[in-house]
Design a protein around this motif. Structure first.
Motif, mmCIF file in Angstrom:
data_model
loop_
_atom_site.group_PDB
_atom_site.id
_atom_site.type_symbol
_atom_site.label_atom_id
_atom_site.label_comp_id
_atom_site.label_asym_id
_atom_site.label_seq_id
_atom_site.Cartn_x
_atom_site.Cartn_y
_atom_site.Cartn_z
ATOM 1 N N TYR A 4 0.824 -1.211 0.000
ATOM 2 C CA TYR A 4 0.000 0.000 0.000
ATOM 3 C C TYR A 4 0.857 1.261 0.000
ATOM 4 O O TYR A 4 0.596 2.197 -0.733
ATOM 5 N N ALA A 5 1.875 1.297 0.841
ATOM 6 C CA ALA A 5 2.730 2.487 0.917
ATOM 7 C C ALA A 5 4.098 2.089 1.443
ATOM 8 O O ALA A 5 4.255 1.032 2.078
ATOM 9 N N HIS A 49 7.509 3.834 3.507
ATOM 10 C CA HIS A 49 8.092 4.967 4.225
ATOM 11 C C HIS A 49 9.599 4.782 4.319
ATOM 12 O O HIS A 49 10.072 3.673 4.551
ATOM 13 N N ALA A 107 11.403 11.138 9.434
ATOM 14 C CA ALA A 107 10.714 10.723 8.217
ATOM 15 C C ALA A 107 11.307 11.444 7.006
ATOM 16 O O ALA A 107 11.501 12.660 7.028
ATOM 17 N N VAL A 115 7.209 9.299 2.015
ATOM 18 C CA VAL A 115 6.188 8.260 1.934
ATOM 19 C C VAL A 115 5.806 8.164 0.465
ATOM 20 O O VAL A 115 5.591 9.174 -0.210
ATOM 21 N N THR A 136 3.625 5.841 -2.619
ATOM 22 C CA THR A 136 2.526 4.898 -2.793
ATOM 23 C C THR A 136 2.406 4.357 -4.212
ATOM 24 O O THR A 136 1.990 3.215 -4.396
ATOM 25 N N THR A 178 3.971 -0.822 4.092
ATOM 26 C CA THR A 178 2.752 -1.149 4.812
ATOM 27 C C THR A 178 1.770 -1.794 3.851
ATOM 28 O O THR A 178 1.892 -1.639 2.639
ATOM 29 N N SER A 179 0.815 -2.507 4.405
ATOM 30 C CA SER A 179 -0.154 -3.219 3.568
ATOM 31 C C SER A 179 -1.560 -2.735 3.830
ATOM 32 O O SER A 179 -2.484 -3.518 3.957
ATOM 33 N N GLY A 180 -1.720 -1.432 3.963
ATOM 34 C CA GLY A 180 -3.063 -0.871 4.096
ATOM 35 C C GLY A 180 -3.477 -0.593 5.520
ATOM 36 O O GLY A 180 -4.598 -0.199 5.775
ATOM 37 N N THR A 181 -2.574 -0.804 6.447
ATOM 38 C CA THR A 181 -2.881 -0.485 7.842
ATOM 39 C C THR A 181 -1.793 0.422 8.398
ATOM 40 O O THR A 181 -0.824 0.741 7.725
ATOM 41 N N TYR A 182 -1.937 0.758 9.651
ATOM 42 C CA TYR A 182 -0.958 1.597 10.337
ATOM 43 C C TYR A 182 0.350 0.848 10.595
ATOM 44 O O TYR A 182 1.330 1.423 10.989
ATOM 45 N N LYS A 183 0.320 -0.490 10.430
ATOM 46 C CA LYS A 183 1.439 -1.288 10.920
ATOM 47 C C LYS A 183 2.616 -1.220 9.963
ATOM 48 O O LYS A 183 2.573 -1.749 8.850
ATOM 49 N N TYR A 184 3.662 -0.529 10.376
ATOM 50 C CA TYR A 184 4.892 -0.486 9.603
ATOM 51 C C TYR A 184 5.680 -1.768 9.872
ATOM 52 O O TYR A 184 5.800 -2.196 11.007
ATOM 53 N N PHE A 233 9.369 -2.734 9.536
ATOM 54 C CA PHE A 233 10.663 -2.137 9.238
ATOM 55 C C PHE A 233 11.688 -3.165 8.788
ATOM 56 O O PHE A 233 11.729 -4.287 9.305
ATOM 57 N N GLY A 234 12.536 -2.743 7.849
ATOM 58 C CA GLY A 234 13.719 -3.506 7.547
ATOM 59 C C GLY A 234 14.767 -3.248 8.627
ATOM 60 O O GLY A 234 14.574 -2.397 9.509
ATOM 61 N N SER A 291 -4.184 4.708 9.130
ATOM 62 C CA SER A 291 -3.813 5.166 7.799
ATOM 63 C C SER A 291 -2.411 4.712 7.454
ATOM 64 O O SER A 291 -1.461 4.993 8.175
ATOM 65 N N SER A 292 -2.321 4.047 6.335
ATOM 66 C CA SER A 292 -1.040 3.521 5.903
ATOM 67 C C SER A 292 -0.081 4.599 5.429
ATOM 68 O O SER A 292 1.125 4.402 5.422
#
Lengths: 111, 116
Positions: free
Chosen positions: A31-32, A34, A46, A49, A51, A93-99, A101-102, B100-101
């Motif tokens: 999804y996005a 960062h 940051a 970002v 997409t 991310t895959s569409g949620t807030y959950k990053y 990280f590498g 929000s992604s």
């Protein structure tokens, strides 16, 4: 998105050199993405970002590109300076807030 | 304006003791996140707050870990009966929106926890 790989793990470059590193991620459910810069003893900052496939972002001497079809992003630094020394993290991310990280690329710019 | 702040910046504790780590998010940010980075590992998601509630606690590694958030602002991460494997840098982040992604998460400087 479970498997995020960043390469190289670390690198040293001379001041003035240009450099780039890679973030690879599964292209499904993307999804996005960062990018962050994390200097020692400071907060992760940051950078971008992104997409869209083919996205290119730029901030001063740092730029990034995104390929969502093949699942990678490149971060470029032009004319590296000692103050660019940091760990660079990517987080798709895959569409949620959950990053997710590498482990980061640790850059050291030698004066 | 002020960024995310965390305290203490460093904490050394003995195995078996309890510790509390504090996070002050950016004013007005509704979402708050806790992560940790163990040596040689990437940033690991621990827990997420939406306002004062924590819809996702999936990342908490064991029941020794708990977190709360009060007044939609300050959050405390508590580790009970600390173990050596709890040694890590604990980072807090906040974002304006939740779920929000693309919303940028702003990080604090972290708390370096060392368990002897």
């Amino acid at each position: 998105i479970l498997n995020v790989e960043q390469s190289p793990q670390s690198l040293h470059v001379q001041e003035g050199d240009s450099t780039n590193f890679t973030c690879s991620f599964p292209s499904s459910n993307f999804y996005a993405l960062h990018w962050y810069r994390w200097e020692t003893a400071k907060s992760p900052e940051a950078l971008f970002v992104m997409t869209l496939n083919g996205d290119e972002k730029k901030k001063g001497r740092i730029s990034a590109t995104l390929n969502t079809k093949e699942g990678y992003s490149y971060l470029y630094i032009k004319g590296s300076q000692p103050e660019d020394s940091a760990t660079y993290l990517c987080a798709p991310t895959s569409g949620t807030y959950k990053y997710i990280f590498g482990t980061g690329t640790r850059l050291k710019v030698l004066a | 304006g002020a960024g995310v702040s965390q305290s203490p910046s460093n904490k050394v504790t003995e195995k078996g003791k309890d510790v509390e780590l504090r996070c002050d998010p950016i004013s007005g940010h509704t979402a708050l996140y806790w992560y940790r980075q163990s040596l040689g590992q990437g940033l690991e998601f621990l827990i997420y707050f939406q306002g004062n509630s924590a819809p996702d606690k999936s990342g908490l590694p064991s029941d020794r870990f708990s977190a709360e958030r009060t007044g939609g602002s300050v959050s405390t991460l508590t580790i009970q009966r600390t173990q050596q494997e709890d040694s890590a840098v604990y980072l807090c982040a906040s974002s304006l929106d939740f779920g929000s992604s693309t919303d940028t998460q702003y990080f604090g400087p972290g708390t370096r926890l060392t368990v002897l």
